[in-house]
Design a protein around this motif. Structure first.
Motif, PDB file in Angstrom:
ATOM      1  N   ILE A 181      34.844  41.666  45.941  1.00  0.00           N
ATOM      2  CA  ILE A 181      36.124  41.813  45.545  1.00  0.00           C
ATOM      3  C   ILE A 181      36.699  43.196  44.788  1.00  0.00           C
ATOM      4  O   ILE A 181      37.713  43.634  45.206  1.00  0.00           O
ATOM      5  N   VAL A 182      35.886  43.610  44.069  1.00  0.00           N
ATOM      6  CA  VAL A 182      36.218  44.795  43.408  1.00  0.00           C
ATOM      7  C   VAL A 182      36.553  45.954  44.316  1.00  0.00           C
ATOM      8  O   VAL A 182      37.162  47.029  44.125  1.00  0.00           O
ATOM      9  N   LEU A 183      35.749  45.954  45.351  1.00  0.00           N
ATOM     10  CA  LEU A 183      35.767  47.168  46.090  1.00  0.00           C
ATOM     11  C   LEU A 183      36.778  47.014  47.269  1.00  0.00           C
ATOM     12  O   LEU A 183      36.869  47.860  48.226  1.00  0.00           O
ATOM     13  N   ASN A 184      37.470  45.960  47.403  1.00  0.00           N
ATOM     14  CA  ASN A 184      38.541  45.606  48.347  1.00  0.00           C
ATOM     15  C   ASN A 184      39.884  45.395  47.816  1.00  0.00           C
ATOM     16  O   ASN A 184      40.062  44.407  47.244  1.00  0.00           O
ATOM     17  N   PRO A 185      40.735  46.595  47.599  1.00  0.00           N
ATOM     18  CA  PRO A 185      41.874  46.510  46.692  1.00  0.00           C
ATOM     19  C   PRO A 185      42.525  45.238  47.420  1.00  0.00           C
ATOM     20  O   PRO A 185      43.609  44.709  46.562  1.00  0.00           O
ATOM     21  N   THR A 186      42.673  44.868  48.607  1.00  0.00           N
ATOM     22  CA  THR A 186      43.429  43.828  49.307  1.00  0.00           C
ATOM     23  C   THR A 186      43.056  42.555  48.554  1.00  0.00           C
ATOM     24  O   THR A 186      43.963  41.620  48.139  1.00  0.00           O
ATOM     25  N   PHE A 187      41.631  42.337  48.614  1.00  0.00           N
ATOM     26  CA  PHE A 187      41.115  41.064  47.826  1.00  0.00           C
ATOM     27  C   PHE A 187      41.816  41.032  46.563  1.00  0.00           C
ATOM     28  O   PHE A 187      42.295  40.016  46.040  1.00  0.00           O
ATOM     29  N   LEU A 188      41.283  42.279  45.698  1.00  0.00           N
ATOM     30  CA  LEU A 188      41.752  42.208  44.326  1.00  0.00           C
ATOM     31  C   LEU A 188      43.122  41.834  43.909  1.00  0.00           C
ATOM     32  O   LEU A 188      43.555  41.462  43.018  1.00  0.00           O
ATOM     33  N   ASN A 189      44.040  42.307  44.841  1.00  0.00           N
ATOM     34  CA  ASN A 189      45.447  41.983  44.789  1.00  0.00           C
ATOM     35  C   ASN A 189      45.904  40.668  44.903  1.00  0.00           C
ATOM     36  O   ASN A 189      46.817  40.245  44.468  1.00  0.00           O
ATOM     37  N   LEU A 190      44.918  39.791  45.605  1.00  0.00           N
ATOM     38  CA  LEU A 190      45.331  38.564  45.726  1.00  0.00           C
ATOM     39  C   LEU A 190      44.786  37.692  44.537  1.00  0.00           C
ATOM     40  O   LEU A 190      45.022  36.450  44.497  1.00  0.00           O
ATOM     41  N   ILE A 191      43.931  38.208  43.535  1.00  0.00           N
ATOM     42  CA  ILE A 191      43.507  37.389  42.591  1.00  0.00           C
ATOM     43  C   ILE A 191      44.612  37.862  41.253  1.00  0.00           C
ATOM     44  O   ILE A 191      44.884  38.909  41.061  1.00  0.00           O
ATOM     45  N   ALA A 192      44.734  36.574  40.769  1.00  0.00           N
ATOM     46  CA  ALA A 192      45.587  36.573  39.636  1.00  0.00           C
ATOM     47  C   ALA A 192      45.348  37.792  38.406  1.00  0.00           C
ATOM     48  O   ALA A 192      44.295  37.799  38.229  1.00  0.00           O
ATOM     49  N   SER A 193      46.291  38.642  38.284  1.00  0.00           N
ATOM     50  CA  SER A 193      45.935  39.683  37.216  1.00  0.00           C
ATOM     51  C   SER A 193      45.427  39.126  35.964  1.00  0.00           C
ATOM     52  O   SER A 193      44.852  40.107  34.951  1.00  0.00           O
ATOM     53  N   ASP A 194      45.823  37.992  35.567  1.00  0.00           N
ATOM     54  CA  ASP A 194      44.931  37.496  34.290  1.00  0.00           C
ATOM     55  C   ASP A 194      43.726  37.174  34.367  1.00  0.00           C
ATOM     56  O   ASP A 194      43.004  36.522  33.477  1.00  0.00           O
ATOM     57  N   THR A 195      42.801  37.094  35.607  1.00  0.00           N
ATOM     58  CA  THR A 195      41.410  36.698  35.533  1.00  0.00           C
ATOM     59  C   THR A 195      40.722  37.507  34.922  1.00  0.00           C
ATOM     60  O   THR A 195      40.861  38.758  35.086  1.00  0.00           O
ATOM     61  N   THR A 196      39.957  37.164  33.885  1.00  0.00           N
ATOM     62  CA  THR A 196      38.881  37.654  33.406  1.00  0.00           C
ATOM     63  C   THR A 196      37.580  37.369  33.544  1.00  0.00           C
ATOM     64  O   THR A 196      37.073  36.329  33.815  1.00  0.00           O
ATOM     65  N   CYS A 197      36.622  38.297  32.955  1.00  0.00           N
ATOM     66  CA  CYS A 197      35.189  38.067  33.270  1.00  0.00           C
ATOM     67  C   CYS A 197      34.719  37.273  31.642  1.00  0.00           C
ATOM     68  O   CYS A 197      35.723  37.070  31.027  1.00  0.00           O
ATOM     69  N   ALA A 198      33.647  36.600  31.722  1.00  0.00           N
ATOM     70  CA  ALA A 198      33.406  35.746  30.838  1.00  0.00           C
ATOM     71  C   ALA A 198      33.210  36.638  29.358  1.00  0.00           C
ATOM     72  O   ALA A 198      33.307  36.198  28.160  1.00  0.00           O
ATOM     73  N   THR A 199      33.199  38.011  29.574  1.00  0.00           N
ATOM     74  CA  THR A 199      32.931  38.874  28.469  1.00  0.00           C
ATOM     75  C   THR A 199      34.485  39.277  27.836  1.00  0.00           C
ATOM     76  O   THR A 199      34.874  39.811  26.929  1.00  0.00           O
ATOM     77  N   GLY A 200      35.446  38.841  28.924  1.00  0.00           N
ATOM     78  CA  GLY A 200      37.043  39.091  28.384  1.00  0.00           C
ATOM     79  C   GLY A 200      37.595  40.257  29.354  1.00  0.00           C
ATOM     80  O   GLY A 200      38.697  40.462  29.009  1.00  0.00           O
TER      81      GLY A 200
END
Length: 96
Positions: free
Chosen positions: A62-81
């Motif tokens: 996901i992180v290496l694919n800007p198209t995929f990353l743009n389809l994930i809501a920008s408020d999505t966080t890792c467990a670390t925050g």
């Protein structure tokens, strides 16, 4: 919140561009490529905020694919925050 911790392959069908899947506030720890990639390829938006996501090499796809990353809501966080959108692609290129 439904305490969903795992989603099966092909759990969602009939979705396309402009549709969204709202999985906010569940117990997902991974974004499994075999589950979510077909949906992202169809331009389905994923709302995954409020999940304790592990952000190791398993999300490099996901992180290496800007198209995929743009389809994930920008408020999505890792467990670390840390926000998914703020993860460094270079780290994933060099370490995963």
């Amino acid at each position: 919140m439904n305490n969903v911790s795992k989603v099966a392959v092909n759990a969602f069908s009939g979705l396309g561009a402009g549709d969204g899947i709202f999985m906010w506030g569940n117990q997902l720890t991974v974004i499994e490529e075999e589950v979510w990639q077909p949906l992202l390829l169809d331009d389905v938006q994923l709302f995954l905020g409020g999940n304790p996501l592990f952000c190791g090499c398993d999300i490099a796809w996901i992180v290496l694919n800007p198209t995929f990353l743009n389809l994930i809501a920008s408020d999505t966080t890792c467990a670390t925050g840390e926000l998914l959108v703020d993860l460094d692609p270079t780290f994933y290129e060099e370490n995963c």
